[in-house]
Enzyme design. Structure first.
Site, short mmCIF file in Angstrom:
data_model
loop_
_atom_site.label_atom_id
_atom_site.label_comp_id
_atom_site.label_asym_id
_atom_site.label_seq_id
_atom_site.Cartn_x
_atom_site.Cartn_y
_atom_site.Cartn_z
N CYS A 398 -2.84 13.86 -7.15
CA CYS A 398 -3.81 13.15 -6.82
C CYS A 398 -5.23 14.42 -7.92
O CYS A 398 -5.08 15.28 -8.74
CB CYS A 398 -4.47 12.51 -6.01
N HIS A 525 0.77 9.18 -5.55
CA HIS A 525 1.03 10.10 -4.21
C HIS A 525 2.57 9.59 -4.23
O HIS A 525 2.84 8.07 -3.76
CB HIS A 525 0.07 9.13 -3.09
N GLU A 527 3.45 10.74 -1.65
CA GLU A 527 4.18 10.59 0.20
C GLU A 527 4.23 9.35 0.49
O GLU A 527 4.59 9.33 0.97
CB GLU A 527 3.20 11.44 0.55
#
Length: 612
Positions: A398, A525, A527
């Site tokens: 990001c 993102h 994750e």
């Protein structure tokens, strides 16, 4: 539908989230389909406008919901995909009731906390519990509900009342209450004290809820006489009192519950003993043994602005862990406060400046996560510059991607005043701009949120190979600024490659430096979708590059693409093969979380401060 409610007493931070997730996993291992709901009594509509220092990371769901980090915990434990409705807040409830009142739906009634707010809470729970979250059609068998906060909190009272009514509404055999409480041991006398739990249960019963099971947090297993005393004063059978004592790692918690027959107590309360199987936690048990096998370290420098609260980057840490275990490496995290890399710190605090740079230069790989605001931005730019010039593996997420572009524009293109419009609205060379569809007057829920499709435009780029030669991937987003599309041609002419773009081809999603061993920035993102045993492709790439295994991983990904993804035009089957762990390095699954010491080293600490 059956419901399991998890509440907490005495003090906060006892590990209700881990307990709720472990209960869900235990029930799932019995062959039941499980969903989860988190109730947060704060007045915010959602977690989106909260500072990470205030409440930890904001977890983003596929549908764009900005929710409490516990929902990430549930998703990782249970391997499910939740929705924004699985996170209930006081703000959401009051907002829905007031909207109905403005529409006249209460037919002139005086709108009150009871029954209108409490009815709205119950209706929301029933509606959210019916949403499929495991990829199968139809509702789950059991819904695990975690009530945030501590019994006795003023803001929780409407929820306590609603849940008391709800337990009566669904009837016996459909509701089980697990109360997590503290049994402290005073160092002076060395005796386990039951009085705090007694008072907590008395308060809970006084509010209309009676616990069926007590989950007692303590430093060691409860003595039999302590269990008998709790049973007598709390009106809970001794066999329904389980100890959640301090253990080396949190993967033991579901096993602790299983070994103490907690599943039998829950299934008995839910009238499911005759239909559920014996829990099969073979794979989970194997995972608890893996950590001690990991001795070869991989050191990742985390350069951020919220490093004072590690929960701010919880999902990033878990994704790093999933990937490091996949590659059989012991993860060491070097926390680097971004502002400590800047010249200002060199002047004001030379020792801190030197230590920060030593941590950065001593790392095998560098990760710059997302963030907002201009504090520490220059430090992140310097970290990206160091990684680029020193050929150190780099992953920017990001804002981390955006600062990598800014650094490249300044250093390679010679645009020394290049910047983001977020930090300098008047910059003559805006590398990063405000997205046209964003709102400049409202903060909450106005970003580009949730799962969005990224098309991989360069088939032989590292990102495409890591994703198993996929032609597109769906990842979760949370941003309101983007790389300026008007500067792309100039940046690419200088050596940057924007290999991933959205459907319009004007919004940049993935950037790489082809001349670098591993330098990748992503607007999304990754994750948030990493799972134990199913590491994120990009995090896997970072760890592999940091420990010299990238070529092997890319060759393995390419081989799987040819054998698994043959004939798949969209690449999703190939990527799913990677995510499902269908190719591995000998591990049958991976660790599901580890604890950290103060130096950022993942090791053995009490499980109550950790989540998977």
């Amino acid at each position: 539908m059956k419901y399991v409610l998890v509440t907490g007493g005495v003090v906060s931070g006892l590990g209700k989230g881990v307990t709720a997730s472990s209960i869900g996993l235990l029930l799932k291992s019995c062959g039941l389909r499980v969903t989860s709901i988190k109730i947060d009594p704060y007045l915010n509509t959602d977690a989106g406008t909260m500072s990470p220092f205030e409440h930890g990371e904001v977890f983003v769901l596929d549908d764009g919901g900005e929710v409490d980090l516990d929902l990430g915990n549930y998703e990782r434990f249970l391997d499910i995909t939740l929705t924004r409705d699985n996170n209930i807040t006081t703000g959401k409830i009051y907002q829905s009731v007031l909207e109905k009142e403005r529409k006249g739906e209460y037919l002139g009634k005086t709108v009150q906390v009871v029954p209108h707010i409490t009815d709205a809470i119950q209706e929301w729970i029933e509606r959210a519990a019916m949403i499929p979250v495991d990829g199968n059609e139809g509702p789950a068998d059991v819904c695990v509900i975690e009530l945030g906060g501590t019994i006795g909190d003023i803001e929780s009272m409407p929820f306590i009342e609603a849940l008391g009514q709800f337990s009566y509404h669904v009837g016996p055999g459909n509701f089980c209450l697990v109360h997590v409480s503290l049994v402290p041991v005073l160092n002076v006398v060395g005796e386990q004290k039951t009085k705090p739990t007694q008072h907590s249960v008395r308060g809970l019963r006084g509010l209309g809820l009676t616990p069926n099971i007590l989950a007692c947090r303590s430093t060691k297993a409860l003595d039999d006489n302590v269990k008998e005393k709790l049973s007598q004063f709390c009106h809970v059978p001794a066999e329904n009192i389980v100890t959640l004592y301090d253990v080396p790692n949190i993967w033991l918690i579901p096993l602790l519950l299983r070994d103490q027959k907690a599943h039998e107590a829950i299934l008995k309360e839910l009238n499911l003993l005759g239909t559920a199987m014996e829990p099969d936690l073979t794979e989970w048990t194997d995972r608890t043994k893996v950590y001690d096998m990991l001795h070869d370290p991989v050191k990742i420098a985390m350069v951020g602005k919220y490093v004072g609260l590690k929960d701010s980057y919880l999902s990033v840490l878990k994704a790093l862990l999933h990937a490091s275990v996949y590659h059989r490496k012991k993860l060491l995290v070097e926390w680097v406060e971004a502002s400590h890399l800047e010249d200002t710190t060199a002047e004001e605090d030379p020792e801190t400046f030197k230590a920060a740079w030593n941590h950065l230069k001593g790392a095998d790989g560098i990760l710059v996560p997302g963030g907002f605001g201009d504090r520490g931005v220059q430090g992140k730019i310097l970290a990206a510059k160091y990684a680029r010039e020193s050929n150190v593996p780099f992953l920017g997420i990001c804002l981390g991607m955006q600062i990598a572009v800014i650094e490249y524009a300044r250093s390679v293109l010679g645009l020394h005043n290049a910047n983001s419009a977020e930090f300098d609205p008047k910059t003559p060379n805006p590398c990063v701009i405000f997205m046209p569809e964003g709102s400049k007057t409202h903060m909450g829920g106005t970003m580009r949120l949730g799962s969005r499709r990224t098309y991989l435009k360069v088939p032989d780029c590292k990102s495409a190979m890591l994703y198993g030669d996929a032609t597109f991937v769906d990842e979760r987003h949370r941003h309101r600024y983007e790389v300026n599309p008007d500067m792309i041609s100039e940046l690419e002419a200088a050596g940057m490659s924007f290999v991933g773009r959205d459907e319009s081809d004007r919004r940049m999603e993935i950037v790489e430096l082809p001349s670098h061993p591993f330098f990748i920035g992503v607007q999304f993102h990754p994750e948030f979708k990493s799972r134990p045993g199913k590491p994120s492709a990009l995090f896997s790439g970072l760890i592999a590059a940091s420990c010299g295994q990238l070529d092997s991983l890319l060759n393995k990904s390419s081989h799987i693409s040819k054998t698994v993804g043959s004939g798949m035009s969209n690449g999703k089957a190939t990527y799913k093969a990677h995510q499902n762990g269908n190719y591995s390095n000998g591990l049958n699954g991976s660790l599901n979380g580890v604890c950290m010491n103060g130096n950022g080293v993942f090791d053995r600490e009490i499980w109550s401060v950790c989540t998977v």
